[in-house]
Design a protein around this motif. Sequence first.
Motif, PDB file in Angstrom:
ATOM      1  N   GLY A 100       0.809  -1.213   0.000  1.00 46.50           N
ATOM      2  CA  GLY A 100       0.000   0.000   0.000  1.00 46.50           C
ATOM      3  C   GLY A 100       0.838   1.256   0.000  1.00 46.50           C
ATOM      4  N   LEU A 101       2.065   1.160   0.501  1.00 45.25           N
ATOM      5  CA  LEU A 101       2.947   2.325   0.545  1.00 45.25           C
ATOM      6  C   LEU A 101       3.712   2.439  -0.762  1.00 45.25           C
ATOM      7  CD1 LEU A 101       4.292   4.632   2.210  1.00 45.25           C
ATOM      8  CD2 LEU A 101       6.017   2.938   2.896  1.00 45.25           C
ATOM      9  N   ARG A 102       3.796   3.657  -1.305  1.00 45.83           N
ATOM     10  CA  ARG A 102       4.638   3.921  -2.464  1.00 45.83           C
ATOM     11  C   ARG A 102       5.260   5.302  -2.349  1.00 45.83           C
ATOM     12  NH1 ARG A 102       1.548   6.913  -6.435  1.00 45.83           N
ATOM     13  NH2 ARG A 102      -0.678   6.843  -5.898  1.00 45.83           N
ATOM     14  N   VAL A 103       6.363   5.493  -3.025  1.00 45.59           N
ATOM     15  CA  VAL A 103       7.086   6.760  -3.005  1.00 45.59           C
ATOM     16  C   VAL A 103       7.510   7.096  -4.427  1.00 45.59           C
ATOM     17  CG1 VAL A 103       7.908   6.541  -0.620  1.00 45.59           C
ATOM     18  CG2 VAL A 103       9.257   5.571  -2.479  1.00 45.59           C
ATOM     19  N   ASP A 104       7.619   8.387  -4.715  1.00 43.88           N
ATOM     20  CA  ASP A 104       8.157   8.795  -6.011  1.00 43.88           C
ATOM     21  C   ASP A 104       8.721  10.203  -5.945  1.00 43.88           C
ATOM     22  OD1 ASP A 104       5.980  10.635  -6.363  1.00 43.88           O
ATOM     23  OD2 ASP A 104       4.778   9.110  -7.387  1.00 43.88           O
ATOM     24  N   VAL A 105       9.445  10.560  -6.989  1.00 49.07           N
ATOM     25  CA  VAL A 105       9.920  11.927  -7.185  1.00 49.07           C
ATOM     26  C   VAL A 105       9.307  12.426  -8.477  1.00 49.07           C
ATOM     27  CG1 VAL A 105      12.054  11.737  -5.853  1.00 49.07           C
ATOM     28  CG2 VAL A 105      12.046  11.035  -8.248  1.00 49.07           C
ATOM     29  N   THR A 106       8.856  13.689  -8.475  1.00 49.34           N
ATOM     30  CA  THR A 106       8.176  14.253  -9.636  1.00 49.34           C
ATOM     31  C   THR A 106       8.761  15.618  -9.975  1.00 49.34           C
ATOM     32  OG1 THR A 106       6.461  15.214  -8.206  1.00 49.34           O
ATOM     33  CG2 THR A 106       6.012  13.055  -9.190  1.00 49.34           C
ATOM     34  N   ALA A 107       8.668  15.970 -11.247  1.00 48.07           N
ATOM     35  CA  ALA A 107       9.049  17.295 -11.728  1.00 48.07           C
ATOM     36  C   ALA A 107       7.936  17.782 -12.646  1.00 48.07           C
ATOM     37  CB  ALA A 107      10.377  17.246 -12.473  1.00 48.07           C
ATOM     38  N   ASP A 108       7.438  19.001 -12.404  1.00 47.32           N
ATOM     39  CA  ASP A 108       6.320  19.555 -13.169  1.00 47.32           C
ATOM     40  C   ASP A 108       6.664  20.941 -13.701  1.00 47.32           C
ATOM     41  OD1 ASP A 108       3.595  17.842 -12.493  1.00 47.32           O
ATOM     42  OD2 ASP A 108       5.025  17.796 -10.846  1.00 47.32           O
ATOM     43  N   TYR A 109       6.185  21.212 -14.891  1.00 44.77           N
ATOM     44  CA  TYR A 109       6.191  22.575 -15.417  1.00 44.77           C
ATOM     45  C   TYR A 109       4.824  23.179 -15.140  1.00 44.77           C
ATOM     46  CZ  TYR A 109       5.894  26.485 -18.642  1.00 44.77           C
ATOM     47  OH  TYR A 109       5.696  27.737 -19.179  1.00 44.77           O
ATOM     48  N   LEU A 110       4.810  24.357 -14.516  1.00 44.33           N
ATOM     49  CA  LEU A 110       3.549  24.996 -14.106  1.00 44.33           C
ATOM     50  C   LEU A 110       3.448  26.381 -14.728  1.00 44.33           C
ATOM     51  CD1 LEU A 110       1.944  24.996 -10.619  1.00 44.33           C
ATOM     52  CD2 LEU A 110       2.416  27.192 -11.692  1.00 44.33           C
ATOM     53  N   GLN A 111       2.251  26.708 -15.181  1.00 44.84           N
ATOM     54  CA  GLN A 111       1.965  28.047 -15.717  1.00 44.84           C
ATOM     55  C   GLN A 111       0.623  28.515 -15.184  1.00 44.84           C
ATOM     56  OE1 GLN A 111       3.238  28.934 -19.734  1.00 44.84           O
ATOM     57  NE2 GLN A 111       1.279  29.920 -20.172  1.00 44.84           N
ATOM     58  N   ASN A 112       0.554  29.816 -14.821  1.00 48.74           N
ATOM     59  CA  ASN A 112      -0.675  30.367 -14.264  1.00 48.74           C
ATOM     60  C   ASN A 112      -0.745  31.853 -14.575  1.00 48.74           C
ATOM     61  OD1 ASN A 112      -2.283  31.708 -11.885  1.00 48.74           O
ATOM     62  ND2 ASN A 112      -2.889  29.548 -11.890  1.00 48.74           N
ATOM     63  N   SER A 113      -1.930  32.331 -14.922  1.00 51.12           N
ATOM     64  CA  SER A 113      -2.144  33.753 -15.210  1.00 51.12           C
ATOM     65  C   SER A 113      -3.503  34.182 -14.685  1.00 51.12           C
ATOM     66  CB  SER A 113      -2.087  34.031 -16.723  1.00 51.12           C
ATOM     67  OG  SER A 113      -0.799  33.765 -17.234  1.00 51.12           O
ATOM     68  N   GLY A 114      -3.596  35.454 -14.258  1.00 48.75           N
ATOM     69  CA  GLY A 114      -4.891  36.003 -13.888  1.00 48.75           C
ATOM     70  C   GLY A 114      -5.036  36.419 -12.447  1.00 48.75           C
ATOM     71  N   LEU A 115      -4.117  36.022 -11.555  1.00 55.42           N
ATOM     72  CA  LEU A 115      -4.206  36.471 -10.167  1.00 55.42           C
ATOM     73  C   LEU A 115      -4.096  37.990 -10.156  1.00 55.42           C
ATOM     74  CD1 LEU A 115      -4.280  35.573  -7.135  1.00 55.42           C
ATOM     75  CD2 LEU A 115      -1.786  35.780  -7.185  1.00 55.42           C
ATOM     76  N   SER A 116      -5.126  38.670  -9.641  1.00 53.45           N
ATOM     77  CA  SER A 116      -5.191  40.124  -9.787  1.00 53.45           C
ATOM     78  C   SER A 116      -5.759  40.780  -8.537  1.00 53.45           C
ATOM     79  CB  SER A 116      -6.073  40.487 -10.998  1.00 53.45           C
ATOM     80  OG  SER A 116      -6.229  41.878 -11.110  1.00 53.45           O
ATOM     81  N   ASN A 117      -5.297  42.015  -8.286  1.00 52.89           N
ATOM     82  CA  ASN A 117      -5.874  42.836  -7.218  1.00 52.89           C
ATOM     83  C   ASN A 117      -6.776  43.930  -7.796  1.00 52.89           C
ATOM     84  OD1 ASN A 117      -4.071  44.597  -8.363  1.00 52.89           O
ATOM     85  ND2 ASN A 117      -2.776  44.835  -6.545  1.00 52.89           N
ATOM     86  N   GLY A 118      -7.133  43.811  -9.051  1.00 53.06           N
ATOM     87  CA  GLY A 118      -7.961  44.805  -9.718  1.00 53.06           C
ATOM     88  C   GLY A 118      -7.156  45.865 -10.425  1.00 53.06           C
ATOM     89  N   VAL A 119      -5.854  45.936 -10.135  1.00 47.64           N
ATOM     90  CA  VAL A 119      -4.969  46.919 -10.780  1.00 47.64           C
ATOM     91  C   VAL A 119      -3.872  46.200 -11.561  1.00 47.64           C
ATOM     92  CG1 VAL A 119      -3.373  48.844 -10.413  1.00 47.64           C
ATOM     93  CG2 VAL A 119      -5.422  48.630  -8.981  1.00 47.64           C
TER      94      VAL A 119
END
Length: 228
Positions: free
Chosen positions: A91-110
């Motif tokens: 039931g136990l497993r382990v791994d190492v991962t590498a991800d490319y992440l992109q995100n846009s739009g977090l805003s304070n209104g300005v």
Amino acid sequence: MRILLAALLVAMAALVGAPARAADMPEYPDIEIPEVDYGLSGSFYLRGSAAGNLEWAREHISTTGCVCLPPTSPGYGYSVGAGFGYETGTGLRVDVTADYLQNSGLSNGVNTLHLRGGVALANAYYDFSFGGDALSGGWGAYVGAGLGGAYYQTHVTGVGAPADGHGFSPVVAGMAGVQYDMGTVVADVGYRVMYLPQISNNTPGASSFYLNDNTVHEVRGTLRYRFQ
């Protein structure tokens, strides 16, 4: 001649007595040798993931001393990644991962943040099978946690936008999901949340900005391929 006659008499006596001796021998029962149970076995695996994400931050601060307008809308994006791991068969497993992440739009209104970068994590999971033991196949579920870091680049648009920048942040992650075990291949759909204490452009002077207590929420699809 007498010697030949004696030999024939001995041979005939042996033939007559053999069935009687065979009838007197006890019958032994068939012995069944049980199969050896070596227990559950582990395996190495490769994995690939794709996700949609949502980013949020609790607080926006600049080096001018202002606790600026907090975010009013989240950012949206995606991530893709790969990894290598080992499952113990218990039931136990382990791994190492590498991800490319992109995100846009977090805003304070300005101002609006456009973020991209890489995330590396060491993860541990526990698999629950709905059919019995950890390797029985079919439907199951899992929970997990990860620890690592992220290298990112920032670009901000809007009125008086600060300069572009880059930085590094530690990352803590939590995961949960459902999976279907097909033997060599396991498919899962799950949720992952990543916590980054701070995102900043790390630029000295009035153009610096800091986003504190950042969370990235993901819905991920993953395929794992076992080496058996």
